[in-house]
Write an enzyme that holds these catalytic residues in place. Sequence first.
Site: not given
Length: 325
Positions: A60, A88, A129
């Site tokens: 990410e 995060f 999730h």
Amino acid sequence: MGALNNIEALNQALDQMMEKDEKIVIYGEDAGFEGGVFRATKGLQAKYGKDRCFDSPLTEAAIIGTGIGMAINGMKPVLEIQFQGFLFPGLNQLLVHGARFRNRSRGRFTVPMVVRMPYGGGIRALEHHSESIEAILAHTPGLKVVIPSNPYDTKGLMISAIKDPDPVVFLEPKRIYRAFKQEVPEELYEVPIGKARILKEGNDITVVGWGAMIPEIQSAVKDLEEEGISVELIDLRTISPIDKEAIENSVKKTGRFLVVHEAVKSFGVGAELISIVNEKAFLHLECPPTRLTGYDITIPLAKGEGYFMINPEKIKSKVKELINY
């Protein structure tokens, strides 16, 4: 005009904008060949090729970091984070760099980037999730944070987000991805960022929500109306910047205020809205402005999720408490 659900409206907006602007690229984990874990980007790689819609590695930080680089060099990246809880590792790139580049460069560079991600509970999924961390994102100057609650707004807000010169976080309530359909215009149109919408006018109390909470509130309002309680329902649509004027004007009319969100209670968007009400409409209040939220815990796993989520019964009970204060 055709009837679309939220995921179909999102896909149509991305498709039409990619067709119109060759600078737009879309990528994320499984966003290319598979069309995303919820199929929001279904068919886009086949139509626009692997150079404009592709799969990224499981990283990410790199997804957002490369997006920032593309954006300041003239491209328009639309990034997919598979679930909000996976954000995060990328927060350093988003909050420390993406949100600050305009200020850091004294306006020489902007970051016209959209970061999409499913968020919220209600589908009996795992912890990362099902989180709802819009307050963390909205607390950061330089970021815009939007959350649609219906297919019309999903398409219009996504088009506005792609056209925006600054980074926009586009939070998608996955609980209502396919929950219902709505007539959506075929042509391109924009829903302005920063403008709330009054879904229903009323006189006794103002209730504000967003995302997947709107259908829950609408169900509660229907029953409350049958009991003679007139509710003004506002869909906030944009978490940052907040439409303060819409909140102020409504509370000055009704005298009562309830904000409903599924995120945890403390230090959240509800507290911010109550502060706005106290600052702007204090002398018009008939009772304390109040929040109905998730609990201050990590969102439970599937068996306990139902105890955490807001439902129409909780909303009706809280509204009656404020009406009878």
